[in-house]
Structure formats: structure tokens, C-alpha cells
Design an enzyme around this catalytic site. Structure first.
Site, PDB file in Angstrom:
ATOM      1  CG  LEU A  26       4.906  13.272   5.554  1.00 30.10           C
ATOM      2  CD1 LEU A  26       6.357  12.929   5.260  1.00 30.10           C
ATOM      3  CD2 LEU A  26       4.435  14.436   4.678  1.00 30.10           C
ATOM      4  CB  ALA A  27      -1.300   9.833   5.611  1.00 24.85           C
ATOM      5  NE  ARG A  33       7.892  -1.436   3.958  1.00 28.52           N
ATOM      6  CZ  ARG A  33       8.618  -0.520   4.602  1.00 28.52           C
ATOM      7  NH1 ARG A  33       9.595  -0.910   5.395  1.00 28.52           N
ATOM      8  NH2 ARG A  33       8.376   0.769   4.457  1.00 28.52           N
ATOM      9  CE  LYS A  40       2.813   2.706   6.158  1.00 26.04           C
ATOM     10  NZ  LYS A  40       4.256   2.465   6.216  1.00 26.04           N
ATOM     11  NE  ARG A 351     -30.465  -7.014  13.967  1.00 26.97           N
ATOM     12  CZ  ARG A 351     -31.406  -7.220  13.047  1.00 26.97           C
ATOM     13  NH1 ARG A 351     -32.430  -8.022  13.298  1.00 26.97           N
ATOM     14  NH2 ARG A 351     -31.331  -6.619  11.886  1.00 26.97           N
ATOM     15  CE  LYS A 369     -32.734  -2.841  12.711  1.00 27.76           C
ATOM     16  NZ  LYS A 369     -33.470  -3.126  11.500  1.00 27.76           N
ATOM     17  CG  ASN A 404     -40.356  -6.509  12.042  1.00 28.54           C
ATOM     18  OD1 ASN A 404     -40.323  -7.714  11.805  1.00 28.54           O
ATOM     19  ND2 ASN A 404     -39.289  -5.751  12.010  1.00 28.54           N
ATOM     20  CE1 TYR A 405     -39.641  -5.991   4.615  1.00 24.19           C
ATOM     21  CE2 TYR A 405     -38.920  -8.276   4.553  1.00 24.19           C
ATOM     22  CZ  TYR A 405     -38.998  -7.029   3.961  1.00 24.19           C
ATOM     23  OH  TYR A 405     -38.426  -6.818   2.734  1.00 24.19           O
ATOM     24  CB  ALA A 441     -49.896 -19.096  26.141  1.00 23.06           C
TER      25      ALA A 441
HETATM   26  C1  UD1 Z   1      10.740   6.429   7.261  1.00 27.68           C
HETATM   27  C2  UD1 Z   1      12.074   7.185   7.236  1.00 27.68           C
HETATM   28  C3  UD1 Z   1      13.068   6.458   8.127  1.00 27.68           C
HETATM   29  C4  UD1 Z   1      12.515   6.264   9.537  1.00 27.68           C
HETATM   30  C5  UD1 Z   1      11.140   5.587   9.494  1.00 27.68           C
HETATM   31  C6  UD1 Z   1      10.510   5.602  10.875  1.00 27.68           C
HETATM   32  C7  UD1 Z   1      12.202   8.177   4.990  1.00 27.68           C
HETATM   33  C8  UD1 Z   1      12.846   8.102   3.663  1.00 27.68           C
HETATM   34  N1  UD1 Z   1      12.565   7.249   5.893  1.00 27.68           N
HETATM   35  O1  UD1 Z   1      10.937   5.147   6.673  1.00 27.68           O
HETATM   36  O2  UD1 Z   1      14.285   7.187   8.196  1.00 27.68           O
HETATM   37  O3  UD1 Z   1      13.409   5.515  10.331  1.00 27.68           O
HETATM   38  O4  UD1 Z   1      10.252   6.289   8.615  1.00 27.68           O
HETATM   39  O5  UD1 Z   1       9.264   4.994  10.894  1.00 27.68           O
HETATM   40  O6  UD1 Z   1      11.442   9.072   5.252  1.00 27.68           O
HETATM   41  N2  UD1 Z   1       4.711   8.701   2.494  1.00 27.68           N
HETATM   42  C9  UD1 Z   1       4.069   9.605   1.674  1.00 27.68           C
HETATM   43  N3  UD1 Z   1       4.467   9.741   0.376  1.00 27.68           N
HETATM   44  C10 UD1 Z   1       5.504   9.043  -0.148  1.00 27.68           C
HETATM   45  C11 UD1 Z   1       6.179   8.124   0.700  1.00 27.68           C
HETATM   46  C12 UD1 Z   1       5.763   7.973   2.008  1.00 27.68           C
HETATM   47  O7  UD1 Z   1       3.127  10.279   2.098  1.00 27.68           O
HETATM   48  O8  UD1 Z   1       5.827   9.256  -1.338  1.00 27.68           O
HETATM   49  C13 UD1 Z   1       4.264   8.559   3.875  1.00 27.68           C
HETATM   50  C14 UD1 Z   1       3.790   7.164   4.212  1.00 27.68           C
HETATM   51  O9  UD1 Z   1       2.393   7.031   4.002  1.00 27.68           O
HETATM   52  C15 UD1 Z   1       4.157   7.021   5.689  1.00 27.68           C
HETATM   53  C16 UD1 Z   1       5.333   7.967   5.864  1.00 27.68           C
HETATM   54  O10 UD1 Z   1       5.364   8.814   4.730  1.00 27.68           O
HETATM   55  O11 UD1 Z   1       3.122   7.431   6.550  1.00 27.68           O
HETATM   56  C17 UD1 Z   1       6.666   7.221   5.969  1.00 27.68           C
HETATM   57  O12 UD1 Z   1       6.829   6.408   4.824  1.00 27.68           O
HETATM   58  P1  UD1 Z   1       7.318   4.913   4.940  1.00 27.68           P
HETATM   59  O13 UD1 Z   1       7.350   4.320   3.589  1.00 27.68           O
HETATM   60  O14 UD1 Z   1       6.595   4.203   6.001  1.00 27.68           O
HETATM   61  O15 UD1 Z   1       8.836   5.149   5.399  1.00 27.68           O
HETATM   62  P2  UD1 Z   1       9.738   4.168   6.243  1.00 27.68           P
HETATM   63  O16 UD1 Z   1      10.325   3.149   5.351  1.00 27.68           O
HETATM   64  O17 UD1 Z   1       9.018   3.703   7.440  1.00 27.68           O
HETATM   65 MG    MG Z   2       7.059   3.667   7.982  1.00 24.07          MG
END
Ligand code: UD1
Ligand code: MG
Length: 479
Positions: A26-27, A33, A40, A351, A369, A404-405, A441
Site C-alpha cells: 500500500l503506497a 506528516r 511518502k 564526471r 568528462k 572541446n566546445y 609548454a
Molecule cells: C498503519 C496502521 C497501524 C499500524 C501502522 C504501522 C491503519 C489504519 N493503521 O498506521 O495500525 O500500527 O500502520 O506502521 O492501517 N495508504 C494508502 N492509501 C490510503 C492510506 C494509506 O495506500 O488511503 C498507505 C500509505 O501510503 C502507507 C500505508 O498505507 O504506506 C500505511 O498508511 P499510514 O498512513 O502510514 O498508516 P499509519 O498511520 O502508519
Molecule cells: Mg505509516
């Protein structure tokens, strides 16, 4: 000889990869924050984006193509990861981790087996940690296995709630926890192994009625328990492995810890690191045994350093190769290749496409370079060699510049073997200097020089005897 590309900071696994295992990273989150414009999970730890650390660990245990859920800054993240290694799915609106996991369902529609669901912000995770979690999941026949950890300061993490028999009943987020739940020191790492069919059935049934108004993936646990499904935990001793990165300070802490682990691995492989506190080596760097890394040195990208080298102090090597027995002292090397037994620096600047053969000397304030310096070339002081080919054993005098340029195009300077270019020479490209030739030289050389010839391109010296004393006399007489 330099070894081939490997997994960098992780030693090879000596455990069996799983035959049937899917993975979802999940990313998609913005990472508010982090207070950064980058998504992130794209923030790098020791040169590798956080999401890629997780993806690599997954691939090492047999997940051929992890599904990566992207959203905020998704194009950037997609473009920064290796091509063809991930199945990307979009979460256009970030409604929570459960919602993010649902986005992966279409890719795994026909899949029936265990699925690892993990965050993309846990960079110190290892293949071993994932392997142990999945092994326990399979051995117990659980519907869900949660990676957990006991922390002295669990602030911010979801807490594992257990009943009187010690069985997990649910996970509660920090923001939703009661005072007594906040006392729980066992935290949710957010790394879980689920039975795929079970979790995809439950996820759409979750609600977002909580402190953050989000669909929480951890809520799936309570539902599984309520339906009579078995939930297990895998308690990990090494907190760092599961440490989430949510702000720049946690990113710095994770980087410091990974850096320490990378340095330790190199040291145990026979590399000497004089001062770990000031040495930065990226995850994919390879260094052969017998090499010494001196203080205040950074080696980045997929650099490869041979055996018995001395790198540093005060050197930066980026995506470059350095052959056995070479020294790089107080110098900057970027996308260049250095052969064996070379001496670079102090204060040299190699370089991109600076290609050096063996036993080459590049001294102070020499910039190179896109130039090939064949074996035994010496450019000891104050020179610029760009778009050039310098034949073996030629000597480039102090202050030599390849022009060179021309303001529009770049041109090539070709110097044969065993040429002696005198100090302060200006070589105006395009130019060819034949083998064994001498350049006097202070010359400005604009025409080709034949092999074994002497080229003089400067005004002839004129001497006026007694001129100085005559002038002094005149000055004394007030003239
Ligand atoms: C989450 C967990 C928490 C755990 C912690 C550990 C939840 C609700 N909470 O909190 O229990 O202790 O991780 O690190 O899951 N993301 C998405 N889509 C979204 C929201 C988040 O892809 O809509 C992804 C973020 O990019 C991240 C991951 O999910 O990689 C976790 O989300 P994040 O907001 O970091 O959750 P935490 O507050 O750390
Ligand atoms: Mg997190």
C-alpha cells in the site's frame, strides 16, 4: 575482478521461496506528516525508495510481481521503480488502508491462497521477517497473521487487543484507543498475511466510523475473529524491521539504522570502515574484501569498488566503478570508471563517462568528462580533459585544457600513445596528436600534430640584455 549485481545490503536468503504467495504494497498515501511534495513511499532510505525496499523483500520470498497500490504522486513513484517488476493499481482517492487494499482485488480476482498486505513505509523490513510471518501463517492455518512488536513507546501505532485467553480480538488505532488500550505495548506493524478470499470478502463490509473517517485495514481482524476465523500473530524481536516511517525524523532514524546494517555487512565481508559515523554507503553498492573506506566518504548508486582499494577520506563516489588496488583521495567521482591500480586525487573530479584504464594518475584539480584515458596516462595537476581520448602512457602537463566546445558543438581531442603534452597547453578540438609527439609548454594547438613531431604554438622568447637596469636608472632620475 568485480562481482555481478546483487541484492546489495541483504545477504542471499538460504530459505525456500513460497510457491503460492501474492503481495500487495500500500503506497498511495500522501504522507502528510512528511511535509514534503514527494509521495511518502518514494522517499529513499540508503538510496532506494521505501516502497522498493518492501517490494524487494517480497520478491526474495517468491512473490514474482507484487501489486503496488499508488495514488498520491503515483506517476512519480511508478517512474522511479524498476520497469516490469510491479503490477500497479491506482487508488485515486485515499480513503484509508482497507480501501487501498480493495484496489488490488481485480488483479488477484482468480487467486486463492495467502496474500501479504504491507505498507510501503517500512524500509527496514527483511525477507527473513516476511518469510517467518508467512511460514507461521501457513503452519497454523490462520485466516490472518499479524506481524507485531512490543515497544516501550508505542505512541502512534495501532494496538493489538487480546482477550483473557490471550487471543487477538481486534486492532485499535492510537487515535481511537481508550486510555487502557493506550497502555498496550504490542503494536500492529501493518504487515499481515491474510487468506486472500477471506480478506477480499470482508474489506467491502468495513465502515469508516472512526476518529480519522477512514476505512482501516486493521478492522478486518475483528471481523475475521467474529466470523470464527483464526487470527495469529508473529511477534518480532527486532523493532527496526517493522518500524514505520511517518515523518522526516523517523526517515532519518530508519536511514541511520539501515546505514549501520549496510556498513556492518561490508565489514563482516572483509571491508575496513575506519569511521562508521561518517561513512555513507548506499544499499546496492558492492565492495570487495581488503578495501579500506576512510572517514567522511559517501558511495552511492550501484557503485562497485574492487579489492584492496583506499576510498577517502572526503570522497564521493556515485554510480561508478573502481578497480582493484586503486586509491581515491578527497575526490568526486560521478558515473565514471576507474581501472586497477589508479591514483585519483586529492581534489580530482571525474564526471560522467570518464573512463580510466589501469595505472592512471589523476591529480589535484583535474577534471575529466566523457574522456578515455588509456593505461598509464598521467594527468597530475590542474587540467580539463573533456571529449577526449588519451593514448597509453601519455603525459598531460599541468594546466592542459582541451577546448572541446565552440559554443554550439562539442569536438573530440585524440592524443596518441606516449605523447608528452607540455604544461599550460591549450588543445583546440577537433584535434589529433600522433603517437610519441611532443607539445611544447604554453602552446595553443589548433592543427593536427604528426607522430613523433614537436609542435610549438607560442610566441618565440625575446631577450633584451640590461633592459631592467636601464629602466631602474630612468625611474631613479625621475623620467
Ligand atoms: C498503519 C496502521 C497501524 C499500524 C501502522 C504501522 C491503519 C489504519 N493503521 O498506521 O495500525 O500500527 O500502520 O506502521 O492501517 N495508504 C494508502 N492509501 C490510503 C492510506 C494509506 O495506500 O488511503 C498507505 C500509505 O501510503 C502507507 C500505508 O498505507 O504506506 C500505511 O498508511 P499510514 O498512513 O502510514 O498508516 P499509519 O498511520 O502508519
Ligand atoms: Mg505509516
Amino acid at each position: 575482478m568485480l562481482a555481478g549485481f546483487g541484492w546489495g545490503y541483504r545477504d542471499r536468503l538460504n530459505m525456500q521461496a513460497f510457491e503460492a504467495l501474492a503481495g500487495i504494497v500500500l503506497a498511495a498515501g500522501k504522507g502528510t506528516r512528511m511535509k514534503s511534495d514527494l509521495p511518502k513511499c518514494l522517499h529513499a532510505v540508503c538510496g532506494i525508495p521505501m516502497a522498493e525496499h518492501m517490494g524487494r523483500a517480497m520478491k526474495q520470498i517468491g512473490i514474482a510481481k507484487p501489486v503496488l497500490v499508488i495514488g498520491h504522486g503515483g506517476e512519480l513513484l511508478q517512474g522511479s521503480l524498476p520497469e516490469g517488476e510491479y503490477e500497479f493499481v491506482w487508488q485515486r482517492e485515499q480513503l484509508g488502508t482497507a480501501h487501498a487494499a480493495i484496489m488490488a482485488q481485480p488483479v488477484l480476482a482468480d487467486y486463492d491462497g495467502p496474500v501479504l498486505i504491507t505498507p510501503g513505509d517500512v524500509p527496514l523490513v527483511t525477507a527473513e521477517a516476511l518469510h517467518a510471518l508467512v511460514s507461521k501463517h501457513l503452519a497454523t492455518g490462520a485466516k490472518a497473521t499479524i506481524g507485531t512488536c512490543r515497544l516501550t513507546d508505542p505512541t502512534g501505532y495501532g494496538r493489538i487487543v487480546r482477550d483473557g485467553d490471550g487471543m487477538v480480538t481486534k486492532i485499535v488505532e492510537h487515535k481511537d484507543a481508550t486510555d487502557s488500550q493506550l497502555e498496550i505495548d504490542e503494536i500492529n506493524s501493518a504487515i499481515y498475511c491474510f487468506d486472500a478470499k477471506t480478506v477480499f470478502e470482508i474489506l467491502p463490509t468495513l465502515s469508516a466510523e472512526n476518529a480519522q473517517g477512514e476505512y482501516y485495514l486493521p478492522d478486518a481482524i475483528e471481523k475475521i475473529v467474529q466470523a470464527g476465523g483464526r487470527v495469529e500473530t508473529f511477534i518480532y524481536e527486532d523493532f527496526f524491521v517493522f518500524q514505520g516511517v511517518n515523518d522526516p525524523w523517523q526517515l532519518a532514524e530508519a536511514s541511520t539504522e539501515m546505514r549501520r546494517r549496510i556498513l556492518k555487512r561490508h565489514c563482516l565481508n572483509g571491508v575496513q570502515v575506519i569511521d562508521p559515523a561518517t561513512t555513507f554507503i548506499a544499499a546496492d553498492v558492492q565492495i570487495e574484501a581488503g578495501t579500506v573506506i576512510h572517514p567522511m566518504t559517501t558511495i552511492e548508486g550501484d557503485s562497485r569498488i574492487g579489492a584492496s582499494c583506499h576510498i577517502g577520506p572526503l570522497s564521493v563516489v556515485v554510480s561508478s566503478q573502481v578497480g582493484d588496488g586503486s586509491t581515491v583521495l578527497m575526490s568526486h567521482i560521478n558515473r565514471a570508471q576507474v581501472g586497477e591500480d589508479c591514483r585519483i586525487g586529492p581534489y580530482a573530479h571525474l564526471r560522467p563517462k570518464a573512463l580510466l584504464g589501469d595505472k592512471v594518475k589523476v591529480g589535484n584539480f583535474v577534471e575529466i568528462k566523457n574522456a578515455l584515458l588509456e593505461d598509464g596516462v598521467s594527468a597530475g595537476h590542474l587540467a580539463y580533459l573533456g571529449d577526449a581520448k588519451i593514448g597509453a602512457h601519455s603525459n598531460i602537463g599541468a594546466g592542459t585544457i582541451t577546448c572541446n566546445y565552440d559554443g554550439v558543438h562539442k569536438h573530440l581531442t585524440q592524443v596518441g600513445a606516449n605523447v608528452f603534452v607540455g604544461s599550460n597547453s591549450t588543445l583546440v578540438a577537433p584535434l589529433e596528436i600522433g603517437e610519441g609527439a611532443y607539445v611544447a609548454a604554453g602552446s595553443v594547438i589548433t592543427s593536427p600534430v604528426a607522430s613523433d613531431a614537436l609542435a610549438l604554438g607560442r610566441a618565440r622568447q625575446v631577450e633584451k640584455p640590461q633592459w631592467a637596469s636601464r629602466r631602474r636608472k630612468k625611474l631613479e632620475q625621475g623620467q
